[in-house]
Each structure stands twice: as C-alpha cells, then as structure tokens.
Motif scaffolding. Structure first.
Motif, PDB file in Angstrom:
ATOM      1  N   TYR A 170      47.997 -72.252  65.144  1.00 24.47           N
ATOM      2  CA  TYR A 170      47.816 -73.708  64.977  1.00 24.47           C
ATOM      3  C   TYR A 170      46.491 -74.165  65.580  1.00 24.47           C
ATOM      4  O   TYR A 170      45.806 -75.011  65.009  1.00 24.47           O
ATOM      5  CB  TYR A 170      48.948 -74.487  65.660  1.00 24.47           C
ATOM      6  CG  TYR A 170      50.345 -74.106  65.246  1.00 24.47           C
ATOM      7  CD1 TYR A 170      50.623 -73.629  63.974  1.00 24.47           C
ATOM      8  CD2 TYR A 170      51.400 -74.252  66.136  1.00 24.47           C
ATOM      9  CE1 TYR A 170      51.916 -73.300  63.609  1.00 24.47           C
ATOM     10  CE2 TYR A 170      52.702 -73.929  65.778  1.00 24.47           C
ATOM     11  CZ  TYR A 170      52.947 -73.441  64.512  1.00 24.47           C
ATOM     12  OH  TYR A 170      54.227 -73.124  64.161  1.00 24.47           O
ATOM     13  N   TYR A 226      56.306 -81.864  64.718  1.00 27.79           N
ATOM     14  CA  TYR A 226      57.738 -81.575  64.741  1.00 27.79           C
ATOM     15  C   TYR A 226      58.224 -81.149  66.122  1.00 27.79           C
ATOM     16  O   TYR A 226      59.384 -81.364  66.475  1.00 27.79           O
ATOM     17  CB  TYR A 226      58.118 -80.519  63.684  1.00 27.79           C
ATOM     18  CG  TYR A 226      57.363 -79.223  63.783  1.00 27.79           C
ATOM     19  CD1 TYR A 226      57.816 -78.173  64.559  1.00 27.79           C
ATOM     20  CD2 TYR A 226      56.164 -79.063  63.095  1.00 27.79           C
ATOM     21  CE1 TYR A 226      57.108 -76.986  64.645  1.00 27.79           C
ATOM     22  CE2 TYR A 226      55.450 -77.880  63.171  1.00 27.79           C
ATOM     23  CZ  TYR A 226      55.916 -76.848  63.946  1.00 27.79           C
ATOM     24  OH  TYR A 226      55.207 -75.683  64.042  1.00 27.79           O
ATOM     25  N   TYR A 227      57.315 -80.578  66.942  1.00 29.56           N
ATOM     26  CA  TYR A 227      57.727 -80.250  68.312  1.00 29.56           C
ATOM     27  C   TYR A 227      57.983 -81.530  69.093  1.00 29.56           C
ATOM     28  O   TYR A 227      58.911 -81.608  69.907  1.00 29.56           O
ATOM     29  CB  TYR A 227      56.659 -79.412  69.033  1.00 29.56           C
ATOM     30  CG  TYR A 227      56.536 -78.015  68.495  1.00 29.56           C
ATOM     31  CD1 TYR A 227      57.539 -77.071  68.712  1.00 29.56           C
ATOM     32  CD2 TYR A 227      55.416 -77.630  67.769  1.00 29.56           C
ATOM     33  CE1 TYR A 227      57.428 -75.785  68.217  1.00 29.56           C
ATOM     34  CE2 TYR A 227      55.290 -76.342  67.274  1.00 29.56           C
ATOM     35  CZ  TYR A 227      56.301 -75.425  67.500  1.00 29.56           C
ATOM     36  OH  TYR A 227      56.181 -74.153  67.013  1.00 29.56           O
TER      37      TYR A 227
HETATM   38 FE    FE Z   1      55.782 -73.923  65.051  1.00 26.91          FE
END
Ligand code: FE
Length: 341
Positions: A170, A226-227
């Motif tokens: 990421y 989303y975390y």
């Molecule tokens: Fe992830």
C-alpha cells in the motif's frame, strides 16, 4: 486459520477430483475455480450469492499474494484456476507482468469500471476501491493543520507522524504515485521528511499505526479507509477521524487503490470466469463486495454503505493505477534510500 486450512484442503481434494480421468467432464461444467488474495470472509459471501444467482459452483483458495502467484506459476497450463482476485494494483500488475492473465473483452466491464481503475490492456479490472487517507487524533490535532501527503514532510509534523512499514505494498503504491506526480528526487525529499518526522518506528499494520495515534504517541498516520472502518466499528470511542488530503484547488486528490480480478491465462472455463467478473461489476454484487470490507464500489452507479458515506466526499487522483506496478521497484528503492523501513 482453521477456515483457511480447511478451504485449501477442500480445494486440493477438488482439484484432484477435477483432474482425475474417471471424472465425467459434464459434472465440472458448472464449477468455477477462484484463487483469492482477498481474505475468505470477504469473498465467500459473494461466491455463495453468485451460486444462488447462476447455479455455478465456486471452488476457491485464499492465500497470500506471493504463495498464490508462485502456485500459479508452478501449475502453469495445468492450473485449475479460472479467476484471480487480489488486492492492490501493484499486485494485479505483478500478475499481469508474470504473464498469468489474459485480456478481457467486455462491454459490461468497460461500462461499469472507470478507465483509470482498469488495466490499459484489460488484463485486470478493479472491483472495489480503498483510499489511503490521513487519520488524526481529534484531541491533539485540528483538521485545519492537515493538507497534503507532501506536507507531512514539513517541520510542523516533527515527532507527530506514525507510518506503517515501507514493506507493505500500500505504501509502495502511494509512493509510486508520488514519483509519477513529482519525479524521483522531489519525492525522495518528501519521504525523507516523513522519516525525519516519525514519532516511532514504522508499524507492521495500519491498525497499530492508528492505535498509536489514538494513544497520543503521534498525531497523524496514513491508512487504508477500511482499516479505519473496522476500528471505528470495534472502538467508536477512540479520538480518531479521517482527513482526505490533497483536496485543495489544483491538487491531485487522494490516492485510491483497488482490489480487482482477472481471468487466468490458462483458465479452463474462461466463459464462466468472464460471467463471474461481469457479475461482480454489477449493482448488487458491487454493493456487497465493497460493503463487506467498508470499501467504495468502483461502479459509479452504486452507492457506498452508510458508514462509508458518512466519511464524506472526496476528489480522487485519477492517475492510472498501472503506475503502482510500473514504479513499484523505484518506490521501494526510493524508500530505502530515504531511510524509510
Ligand atoms: Fe489490507
């Protein structure tokens, strides 16, 4: 862990059955095989819905990116896999580079998936979007202080920044898009600034980085949306909020990435594979695919979940995500040179 192992065992048995010569071919006609780098609990409900909608059974394994690609290479033409699902354009790009995917001709996908979220050669299509955003401590930082990814290199953030490790794709993808925007040398100065401003050694995951921010060890970090969504659900009391950077006049917008899918080069059932990926790009599946992980649908006609919409609107960088792969090696080298570990 138990589920994952079980899924693998089931599939291995299934593969053995599928390749056995005494297996009548007709019994396999309605079985699609998926290799997924996306976790089982995020894909299984979709497989079940697809089966309910179409009668096509889905066999699958879920595993890490590396093991799946290694397995596909080892299996070669004998691979039973029809579809690869994985996260991050950097990983999708790798699969394409390794010549594991075949081009997809589909008007449905061209209509449902924006151009910058698909491979220029149609080897893969994004299916959900995640944004890499700032999360800050609402008791120690005001959103007025926050502006851009680049500005986190400024003196003002000295001792106030937490980051996840540079080893995670990421961050490699984010830095790849910075190189695309600013060139290598200027991006290196930015990343060196981030490193100077770190309040702690890089964390092994996004959630730990946010927990450090919540605990006051630092004031701001960079994470996938989303975390934040998961932590928000588990611990709504934490003093954390999302800030969308690079939204000013003339700014590029936030870095979005995708999870996505492609049809494998040696797919035994390319028609079923196409049917499945097209199905995933349409309304109901899009909502579900995104909602299961607090992500954004790629299909612009499909709304995000209420939780995700509550985080507000943003402008996203529309650079083609192929950059995440093309510049990944440079990004890794740059972060290493800048001392970001
Ligand atoms: Fe992830």
């Amino acid at each position: 862990m138990i589920n994952l192992t079980f899924a693998r065992v089931t599939l291995l048995a299934a593969v053995a059955a599928m390749t056995g010569c005494d297996q009548p071919v007709s019994q396999d006609d309605d079985i699609l095989t998926v290799y997924s780098g996306r976790k089982e609990h995020l894909v299984k409900p979709l497989f079940e819905r697809f089966t309910a909608d179409t009668g096509i059974e889905v066999r699958y394994i879920t595993d890490g990116e590396g093991p799946i690609l290694a397995r596909l290479k080892a299996e070669g033409e004998q691979s039973p896999a029809d579809v690869l699902i994985t996260v991050d354009a950097g990983n999708l790009w790798h699969a394409a580079e390794e010549n594991l995917l075949q081009p997809i001709e589909s008007n449905v996908l061209e209509m449902n998936v924006p151009e910058h979220l698909q491979d220029p050669n149609n080897l893969w299509f994004g299916l959900s979007q995640r944004a890499r955003v700032m999360v800050y401590n609402t008791e120690r930082t005001s959103p007025q202080e926050l502006t851009t990814y680049e500005a986190l290199a400024d003196e003002q953030w000295h001792g106030r920044l937490c980051l996840r490790t540079a080893k995670k794709v990421y961050n490699q993808s984010l830095v790849a898009t910075l190189i695309e925007a600013h060139g290598y040398e200027d991006t290196k100065k930015i990343v060196e600034g981030w490193v100077r401003n770190l309040a702690a050694d890089p964390f092994s995951n996004d959630t730990q980085a946010m927990q450090a921010v919540a605990a006051g060890a630092c004031d701001v970090t960079l994470v996938n949306t989303y975390y934040f969504g998961r932590l928000e659900n588990e611990s709504p009391e934490l003093p954390l909020a999302i800030f969308y950077p690079n939204q000013g006049e003339g700014e590029r917008g936030i870095h979005v990435n995708v999870s996505g899918a492609g049809i494998l080069k040696y797919a035994p059932k390319p028609e079923l594979a196409l049917q499945f990926i097209e199905w995933l790009s349409q309304d109901e599946a899009q909502y579900m695919f995104a909602e299961l992980n607090q992500e954004f649908p790629v299909n612009p006609n499909v709304p995000a979940s209420d939780q995700v919409r509550a985080w507000g609107d943003f402008v996203a960088d529309d650079v083609n995500l192929r950059v995440a792969g093309q510049r990944q090696a440079e990004a890794i080298r740059l972060m290493d040179e800048a001392g970001y570990q």
